[in-house]
Design an enzyme around this catalytic site. Structure first.
Site, short mmCIF file in Angstrom:
data_model
loop_
_atom_site.label_atom_id
_atom_site.label_comp_id
_atom_site.label_asym_id
_atom_site.label_seq_id
_atom_site.Cartn_x
_atom_site.Cartn_y
_atom_site.Cartn_z
N ASP A 10 0.78 -1.25 0.00
CA ASP A 10 0.00 0.00 0.00
C ASP A 10 0.81 1.30 0.00
O ASP A 10 0.45 2.26 0.70
CB ASP A 10 -0.97 0.01 1.19
CG ASP A 10 -2.00 -1.11 1.10
OD1 ASP A 10 -1.89 -1.94 0.18
OD2 ASP A 10 -2.90 -1.17 1.95
N ASP A 52 -4.56 -0.75 -1.87
CA ASP A 52 -5.92 -0.57 -1.39
C ASP A 52 -6.67 -0.01 -2.61
O ASP A 52 -6.24 0.99 -3.20
CB ASP A 52 -5.88 0.46 -0.25
CG ASP A 52 -6.73 0.09 0.93
OD1 ASP A 52 -7.04 -1.10 1.11
OD2 ASP A 52 -7.09 1.01 1.70
N HIS A 54 -10.38 0.68 -3.32
CA HIS A 54 -11.77 0.67 -2.87
C HIS A 54 -12.73 1.23 -3.91
O HIS A 54 -12.41 2.18 -4.63
CB HIS A 54 -11.91 1.54 -1.61
CG HIS A 54 -11.14 1.04 -0.43
ND1 HIS A 54 -11.13 -0.27 -0.03
CD2 HIS A 54 -10.35 1.70 0.48
CE1 HIS A 54 -10.39 -0.39 1.05
NE2 HIS A 54 -9.90 0.78 1.37
N SER A 60 -15.72 0.79 4.63
CA SER A 60 -14.78 1.29 5.64
C SER A 60 -14.78 2.81 5.71
O SER A 60 -14.14 3.39 6.58
CB SER A 60 -13.35 0.81 5.33
OG SER A 60 -12.76 1.54 4.25
N HIS A 71 -10.67 6.96 1.12
CA HIS A 71 -9.27 6.89 0.68
C HIS A 71 -9.10 5.82 -0.38
O HIS A 71 -9.90 4.88 -0.46
CB HIS A 71 -8.37 6.58 1.89
CG HIS A 71 -8.63 5.22 2.48
ND1 HIS A 71 -9.68 4.99 3.34
CD2 HIS A 71 -8.03 4.03 2.29
CE1 HIS A 71 -9.69 3.71 3.68
NE2 HIS A 71 -8.71 3.09 3.05
N LYS A 94 -6.73 -4.97 -3.45
CA LYS A 94 -7.51 -5.57 -2.36
C LYS A 94 -8.60 -4.63 -1.87
O LYS A 94 -8.54 -3.43 -2.13
CB LYS A 94 -6.59 -5.97 -1.20
CG LYS A 94 -5.89 -4.80 -0.57
CD LYS A 94 -4.96 -5.26 0.52
CE LYS A 94 -4.10 -4.15 1.03
NZ LYS A 94 -4.84 -3.01 1.58
N GLU A 101 -14.22 -5.60 3.89
CA GLU A 101 -12.92 -4.98 4.18
C GLU A 101 -11.85 -6.05 4.04
O GLU A 101 -12.11 -7.24 4.29
CB GLU A 101 -12.92 -4.38 5.59
CG GLU A 101 -11.59 -3.76 6.05
CD GLU A 101 -11.10 -2.59 5.18
OE1 GLU A 101 -10.92 -2.80 3.95
OE2 GLU A 101 -10.86 -1.50 5.73
N ALA A 129 0.06 0.43 6.39
CA ALA A 129 0.48 0.92 7.69
C ALA A 129 0.86 -0.29 8.54
O ALA A 129 0.17 -1.32 8.48
CB ALA A 129 -0.64 1.69 8.37
N CYS A 133 -2.45 -2.93 7.45
CA CYS A 133 -2.28 -3.81 6.29
C CYS A 133 -0.96 -4.57 6.29
O CYS A 133 -0.91 -5.72 5.83
CB CYS A 133 -2.49 -3.02 5.00
SG CYS A 133 -4.22 -2.53 4.83
C1 VGL Z 1 -4.98 0.63 5.51
C2 VGL Z 1 -6.55 1.63 6.86
C3 VGL Z 1 -7.51 1.51 5.87
C4 VGL Z 1 -3.58 0.17 5.32
C5 VGL Z 1 -5.93 0.49 4.52
O1 VGL Z 1 -3.11 0.09 4.17
O2 VGL Z 1 -2.91 -0.12 6.34
N1 VGL Z 1 -5.31 1.18 6.67
N2 VGL Z 1 -7.19 0.94 4.70
ZN ZN Z 2 -8.55 1.05 3.06
#
Ligand code: VGL
Ligand code: ZN
Length: 183
Positions: A10, A52, A54, A60, A71, A94, A101, A129, A133
């Protein structure tokens, strides 16, 4: 080496400072992640980049009662990669469905099958993060039977205390911590 994969988690614009869901200091790991990519690429490892990805109405998002600001909406600038990837990198999208989620790059993506098909036995995880993830991806990698490493200086968390907790949990699960300079 054959049998190895680097999984870059990510590294997208929305997770960088100034993005929709910033991970503080995440731009600081960009050069380290890129150095890891160069290293692994040059020794014949597979490079995988998760993103990510979405839909605009993902569960989420706060407007649907979720924990996060909107995001990484698929196809938008915020969802773009911020690291240079090799042409033959495998991109794994993903959390692409509105009502599901997925923090892990293995969840609903077929990634473990792809890795096994290519003879991968050992994976190195970096990106953001750490406590979301990256954590979920590394835990699934262990569960799927891969020898799993986390590149400590190439990950960044949202909250330092949560990040520390995640690193301890990962080590208890069998994930080994390394630095980019020592891989
Ligand atoms: C993530 C929060 C929401 C990540 C993804 O990539 O860690 N964190 N979506
Ligand atoms: Zn996300």
């Amino acid at each position: 080496m054959p049998g190895e994969a680097l999984i870059v988690v990510d590294m997208q614009r929305d997770f960088m400072p100034g993005g929709a869901l910033p991970v503080p200091g995440a731009d600081g790991i960009i050069p380290v992640v890129e150095e890891c990519i160069r290293k692994f690429k040059s020794r014949g490892a597979l490079v995988v980049a998760t993103r990510d990805w979405h839909p605009p109405d993902h569960m989420s998002f706060r407007e649907r009662g979720g924990p996060w600001p909107r995001h990484c909406v698929r196809g938008t600038e915020g969802a773009e990669f911020v690291v240079e990837l090799p042409e033959d990198a495998i991109v794994v999208s993903k959390a692409t469905e509105p009502d599901r989620e997925a923090y892990s790059g293995f969840e609903g993506t077929g990634l473990s099958g792809i890795l096994r098909e290519k003879g991968v036995v050992r994976v190195y995880v970096c990106g953001v993060a750490t406590e979301y993830c990256v954590r979920a991806t590394a835990l699934d990698a262990v569960k799927e039977g891969f020898e799993t490493y986390l590149i400590r200086d190439a990950v960044k968390g949202i909250n330092p205390a949560d990040e520390e907790k995640a690193l301890e949990e990962l080590q208890s699960a069998g994930v080994k911590l390394v630095d980019c300079s020592s891989v």
